[in-house]
Design an enzyme around this catalytic site. Structure first.
Site, PDB file in Angstrom:
ATOM      1  N   ASP A  84     -36.371  43.192  71.607  1.00 15.67           N
ATOM      2  CA  ASP A  84     -36.285  43.689  70.226  1.00 15.67           C
ATOM      3  C   ASP A  84     -36.601  45.180  70.159  1.00 15.67           C
ATOM      4  O   ASP A  84     -37.589  45.633  70.749  1.00 15.67           O
ATOM      5  CB  ASP A  84     -37.322  42.958  69.354  1.00 15.67           C
ATOM      6  CG  ASP A  84     -36.697  41.915  68.457  1.00 15.67           C
ATOM      7  OD1 ASP A  84     -35.457  41.917  68.284  1.00 15.67           O
ATOM      8  OD2 ASP A  84     -37.458  41.089  67.915  1.00 15.67           O
ATOM      9  N   GLU A 183     -31.014  34.794  60.171  1.00 15.79           N
ATOM     10  CA  GLU A 183     -32.346  34.251  59.884  1.00 15.79           C
ATOM     11  C   GLU A 183     -32.508  34.021  58.378  1.00 15.79           C
ATOM     12  O   GLU A 183     -32.171  34.892  57.560  1.00 15.79           O
ATOM     13  CB  GLU A 183     -33.429  35.238  60.379  1.00 15.79           C
ATOM     14  CG  GLU A 183     -34.848  34.755  60.027  1.00 15.79           C
ATOM     15  CD  GLU A 183     -35.953  35.484  60.756  1.00 15.79           C
ATOM     16  OE1 GLU A 183     -35.673  36.363  61.586  1.00 15.79           O
ATOM     17  OE2 GLU A 183     -37.130  35.163  60.471  1.00 15.79           O
TER      18      GLU A 183
HETATM   19  O1  KIV Z   1     -38.967  38.655  66.658  1.00 14.94           O
HETATM   20  C1  KIV Z   1     -38.483  37.516  66.714  1.00 14.94           C
HETATM   21  O2  KIV Z   1     -39.092  36.572  67.229  1.00 14.94           O
HETATM   22  C2  KIV Z   1     -37.159  37.313  66.159  1.00 14.94           C
HETATM   23  C3  KIV Z   1     -36.649  35.907  66.054  1.00 14.94           C
HETATM   24  C4  KIV Z   1     -37.391  35.165  65.025  1.00 14.94           C
HETATM   25  C5  KIV Z   1     -35.194  35.864  65.839  1.00 14.94           C
HETATM   26  O3  KIV Z   1     -36.522  38.239  65.799  1.00 14.94           O
END
Ligand code: KIV
Length: 295
Positions: A84, A183
């Site tokens: 991320d 989401e």
């Molecule tokens: O940060 C995370 O865990 C996410 C998922 C919930 C898709 O983005």
């Protein structure tokens, strides 16, 4: 064992084989979840909440994401690892976004990056993809926009916001995303988006029609008894399991039944030390090949 790539995921959509994605934040969990059959391990910025104990993902930094990505990448053998991009690591400028995406790949060892947002990030996504870094999109309830959304609320419930989300999904595909997380959106909308896109959709709180599903590993393992949102199914109760294991350890320590002789080291030289005070040390202990600890 074939490593899962972004191309494997596309083929899974075409073949109607559901994609299994789960978050991981360290090498041990990555190894377990990979062995269990995960297609994708997401180093989610949800670590800001479940690992760090914050009430949002907003405090997570790039350095922290690189650190956790490295650990997960070391633990994963088959699964594709996605990292991320944390809050404010890609919103300021396209150049900064490309640099930070590059850090997750070159330092963190991930195979692709994920960022939250719609058409407004088209140019950013195009530039990251042009740098040969695959991008996963993330639409709907996007936790980094918690203040804008006014809380963690389901998105796209009315005609107008649903249409906007569909347009955003189309824009993400056009910008070059290889997949998109949906989401916190109604099942009916996720179904339409999934049918419209040729790239896979991966749902969390988005119903059964997505091409795959993702859950936060701590949630599916039941590590937090206080967190019970509608979209989470607990497949284990590790909160109770861990509590009971720890209590058994404490009980045995207090009762002096642990460590017993099987869990203790032995030395035949000790008697020698006792009878000859000039001898100070015993033989060097053997080391385990795995952890470098005495066996
Ligand atoms: O940060 C995370 O865990 C996410 C998922 C919930 C898709 O983005």
């Amino acid at each position: 064992m074939n490593k899962v790539t972004i191309h494997t995921l596309k083929k899974q959509k075409t073949a109607g084989q559901k994609i299994c994605m789960v978050t991981a934040y360290d090498a041990t969990f990555a190894r377990i979840l990979d062995d269990a059959g995960a297609d994708v391990l997401l180093v989610g910025d949800s670590l800001g909440m479940v690992v760090q104990g914050n009430d949002s993902t907003l405090p997570v930094t790039m350095d922290q994401m690189v650190y956790h990505s490295k650990a997960v990448s070391r633990g994963a053998k088959r699964a594709h690892v996605v990292g991320d991009l944390p809050f404010m690591s890609y919103q300021n400028s396209v150049e900064e976004a490309v640099r930070n995406a590059g850090r997750l790949v070159s330092e963190g060892g991930v195979g692709s990056v994920k960022l939250e947002g719609g058409a407004e990030f088209s140019q950013t996504i195009e530039r990251i993809v042009r740098a040969s870094i695959p991008v996963m999109g993330h639409l709907g309830l996007t936790p980094q926009s918690v203040h804008k959304m006014g809380g963690y609320v389901v998105q796209g419930r009315d005609e107008q916001t649903a249409r906007r989300l569909l347009e955003d999904a189309v824009a993400l595909e056009a910008a070059g995303c290889y997949a998109v997380v949906l989401e916190g959106v109604p099942l009916e909308l996720a179904k339409q988006i999934t049918a419209r896109l040729s790239i896979p959709t991966i749902g969390i709180g988005a119903g059964k029609h997505c091409d795959g599903q993702v859950l936060v590993c701590y949630d599916l393992l039941g590590l937090n008894p206080d967190f019970k949102p509608k979209f989470v199914k607990r497949y284990a109760d590790l909160f109770t399991g861990i509590t009971q294991a720890a209590q058994s350890f404490f009980t045995e320590v207090r009762a002096e039944t642990f460590p017993d002789t099987d869990h203790s080291f032995h030395s035949t030289s000790i008697r020698l030390v006792a009878s000859n005070p000039d001898v100070e040390t015993t033989e060097p202990e053997e080391k385990s090949a795995v952890y470098g600890v005495p066996v």
